[in-house]
Scaffold this active site. Structure first.
Site, mmCIF file in Angstrom:
data_model
loop_
_atom_site.group_PDB
_atom_site.id
_atom_site.type_symbol
_atom_site.label_atom_id
_atom_site.label_comp_id
_atom_site.label_asym_id
_atom_site.label_seq_id
_atom_site.Cartn_x
_atom_site.Cartn_y
_atom_site.Cartn_z
ATOM 1 N N CYS A 114 0.816 -1.226 0.000
ATOM 2 C CA CYS A 114 0.000 0.000 0.000
ATOM 3 C C CYS A 114 0.845 1.270 0.000
ATOM 4 O O CYS A 114 0.319 2.365 -0.195
ATOM 5 C CB CYS A 114 -0.966 0.016 1.177
ATOM 6 N N HIS A 247 -3.145 7.548 2.089
ATOM 7 C CA HIS A 247 -3.552 6.182 1.746
ATOM 8 C C HIS A 247 -4.920 5.925 2.376
ATOM 9 O O HIS A 247 -5.177 6.325 3.519
ATOM 10 C CB HIS A 247 -2.527 5.185 2.286
ATOM 11 N N ASN A 277 -9.955 0.058 0.211
ATOM 12 C CA ASN A 277 -8.499 0.167 0.163
ATOM 13 C C ASN A 277 -8.007 -0.461 -1.152
ATOM 14 O O ASN A 277 -8.089 -1.676 -1.328
ATOM 15 C CB ASN A 277 -7.922 -0.578 1.376
HETATM 16 N N1 ACO Z 1 -18.335 -8.041 9.835
HETATM 17 C C1 ACO Z 1 -18.795 -8.332 11.056
HETATM 18 N N2 ACO Z 1 -17.993 -8.710 12.074
HETATM 19 C C2 ACO Z 1 -16.676 -8.778 11.827
HETATM 20 C C3 ACO Z 1 -16.129 -8.483 10.564
HETATM 21 C C4 ACO Z 1 -17.028 -8.109 9.532
HETATM 22 N N3 ACO Z 1 -16.601 -7.793 8.277
HETATM 23 N N4 ACO Z 1 -14.798 -8.648 10.613
HETATM 24 C C5 ACO Z 1 -14.494 -9.014 11.862
HETATM 25 N N5 ACO Z 1 -15.637 -9.099 12.592
HETATM 26 C C6 ACO Z 1 -15.788 -9.466 14.004
HETATM 27 C C7 ACO Z 1 -14.647 -10.304 14.511
HETATM 28 O O1 ACO Z 1 -14.855 -11.672 14.188
HETATM 29 C C8 ACO Z 1 -14.733 -10.027 15.995
HETATM 30 O O2 ACO Z 1 -15.766 -10.820 16.526
HETATM 31 P P1 ACO Z 1 -15.589 -11.486 17.995
HETATM 32 O O3 ACO Z 1 -15.423 -10.310 18.919
HETATM 33 O O4 ACO Z 1 -16.870 -12.217 18.152
HETATM 34 O O5 ACO Z 1 -14.360 -12.341 17.891
HETATM 35 C C9 ACO Z 1 -15.183 -8.573 16.072
HETATM 36 O O6 ACO Z 1 -15.750 -8.280 14.778
HETATM 37 C C10 ACO Z 1 -14.075 -7.595 16.374
HETATM 38 O O7 ACO Z 1 -12.964 -7.880 15.555
HETATM 39 P P2 ACO Z 1 -11.681 -7.000 15.580
HETATM 40 O O8 ACO Z 1 -10.711 -7.532 14.563
HETATM 41 O O9 ACO Z 1 -11.220 -6.857 17.001
HETATM 42 O O10 ACO Z 1 -12.260 -5.598 15.078
HETATM 43 P P3 ACO Z 1 -11.611 -4.196 15.118
HETATM 44 O O11 ACO Z 1 -12.433 -3.283 15.907
HETATM 45 O O12 ACO Z 1 -10.129 -4.252 15.382
HETATM 46 O O13 ACO Z 1 -11.762 -3.741 13.602
HETATM 47 C C11 ACO Z 1 -10.504 -3.559 11.557
HETATM 48 C C12 ACO Z 1 -11.154 -4.498 12.566
HETATM 49 C C13 ACO Z 1 -11.595 -2.706 10.931
HETATM 50 C C14 ACO Z 1 -9.865 -4.410 10.506
HETATM 51 C C15 ACO Z 1 -9.487 -2.657 12.269
HETATM 52 O O14 ACO Z 1 -8.628 -3.418 13.074
HETATM 53 C C16 ACO Z 1 -8.679 -1.893 11.281
HETATM 54 O O15 ACO Z 1 -9.194 -1.077 10.555
HETATM 55 N N6 ACO Z 1 -7.378 -2.123 11.225
HETATM 56 C C17 ACO Z 1 -6.533 -1.507 10.238
HETATM 57 C C18 ACO Z 1 -6.362 -2.499 9.174
HETATM 58 C C19 ACO Z 1 -6.255 -1.923 7.820
HETATM 59 O O16 ACO Z 1 -6.568 -0.799 7.555
HETATM 60 N N7 ACO Z 1 -5.792 -2.762 6.940
HETATM 61 C C20 ACO Z 1 -5.654 -2.386 5.578
HETATM 62 C C21 ACO Z 1 -4.454 -2.982 5.005
HETATM 63 S S1 ACO Z 1 -3.034 -2.299 5.692
HETATM 64 C C22 ACO Z 1 -2.942 -0.793 5.174
HETATM 65 O O17 ACO Z 1 -3.400 -0.480 4.138
HETATM 66 C C23 ACO Z 1 -2.311 0.142 6.073
#
Ligand code: ACO
Length: 320
Positions: A114, A247, A277
């Protein structure tokens, strides 16, 4: 005389197939509410199985050439950022060069996930400011839908496909004012696609995998620091930035970087609600959107920044 590199034109392309959060929730245990509230994403555009990264890149490049008024025969460098190349080799840059009817000059890919467009831009800037090239096509293009596990709701809802491009040319005045790149391979476990082809077999998982919270924490800190470094090293002040062109991974990461730079969100180009993304395409897509929507105007100062797997990240202060 010091030569500088300046952006002469921008272009972009999104595949036609627009998929909303509600569409995804028909086949996946997810919801618009969950995706939008945590990421800011409402929809993404997905390439078909037959559509390769080079197909998207060619259209973005043609549009950038058109807006810059530069013709194909003036281009003497292509730097293309992707981590979803059409094939293992040749490079997607060479395939794009051939599809555009060009040949004979340097064309190569850079792979910084990215952060890829930041790496490509800085590389092309070095070629142009040193006199090794006069006019470059700098492209960020990815088809991450091809490396998604479409049963994994924690990753597949976050990404989209697309391509963005700029034409970079020599100038007497700074366009790329100052830029900085960084990488830290110790954090590769946070975000990767570990599969490889060995003896004709796919070895390792060929799908993107991610530690979401780990990525979030790393990205917020690294982006704030590198943007601050670029400002300090260039002698510019926060208040001189007209637009942040970040980004587009997660609106909360974007808000945090903007806050650190003292910018309100109306000084930030945001496209991830409609695009998700798009990895290496995300920054040039946002730049082109900002330009075409009339928000970014000639002479304004932009802070471009990107971060992704590797980890790799970078920022550039640009006079548009
Ligand atoms: N729909 C519904 N529920 C979901 C989904 C979904 N799409 N995905 C995960 N969950 C659930 C999980 O299973 C978990 O359930 P549980 O509590 O019963 O186990 C719950 O939601 C919470 O999951 P977390 O992973 O803790 O959620 P979080 O609040 O951390 O959000 C997210 C996840 C949105 C991915 C966040 O961590 C984030 O944005 N991180 C940055 C990642 C990113 O931007 N990556 C892009 C690539 S890297 C880059 O470009 C920089």
């Amino acid at each position: 005389m010091t030569r500088y590199a300046k952006i002469l034109g921008t272009g972009s392309y999104l595949p036609e197939n627009r998929v909303t959060n509600d569409d995804l929730s028909k086949t996946l245990d997810t919801s618009d509410e969950w995706i939008y509230s945590r990421t800011g994403i409402k929809a993404r555009h997905l390439a078909s199985v037959e559509q390769n990264t080079s197909d998207l890149a060619v259209i973005a490049a043609q549009r950038a050439l058109e807006t810059s008024g530069v013709t194909c025969d003036e281009i003497d460098l292509i730097v293309l950022a992707t981590s979803t190349p059409d094939v293992i080799f040749p490079s997607t840059a060479c395939i794009v060069q051939e599809k555009l009817g060009m040949n004979g000059f340097a064309a190569f890919d850079v792979q910084a996930v990215c952060a890829g467009f930041m790496y490509a831009l800085v590389t092309a800037n070095a070629y142009i400011s040193s006199g090794l090239a006069k006019k470059a096509l700098v492209i960020g293009a990815d088809t991450f839908s091809h490396i998604m596990d479409w049963t994994d709701r924690s990753t597949c809802v976050l990404f989209g496909d697309g391509a963005g491009a700029v034409v970079l040319g020599q100038s007497d005045e700074p366009g790329i004012i100052h830029a900085k790149l960084a990488a830290d391979g110790r954090y590769q476990h946070l975000l990767n696609t570990p599969g490889q082809v060995v003896h004709g077999e796919v070895v390792g998982r060929p799908f993107l995998q991610m530690n979401g919270q780990g990525v979030f924490k790393f990205a917020v800190k690294a982006l704030a620091k590198i943007a601050e470094d670029v400002l300090n090293e260039s002698g510019f002040k926060q208040e001189q930035i007209d637009w942040l062109v970040p980004h587009q991974a997660n609106v909360r990461i974007i808000e945090s970087t903007a806050k650190h730079l003292g910018l309100s969100m109306d000084k930030v180009i945001v496209t991830l609600d409609e695009q998700g993304n798009t990895s290496a395409a995300s920054v040039p897509l946002a730049l082109d959107f900002g330009v075409k929507s009339g928000q970014i105007k000639p002479g304004q100062h932009l802070m471009l920044e990107g971060i992704g797997g590797g980890f790799a990240w970078g920022a550039a202060l640009v006079k548009y």
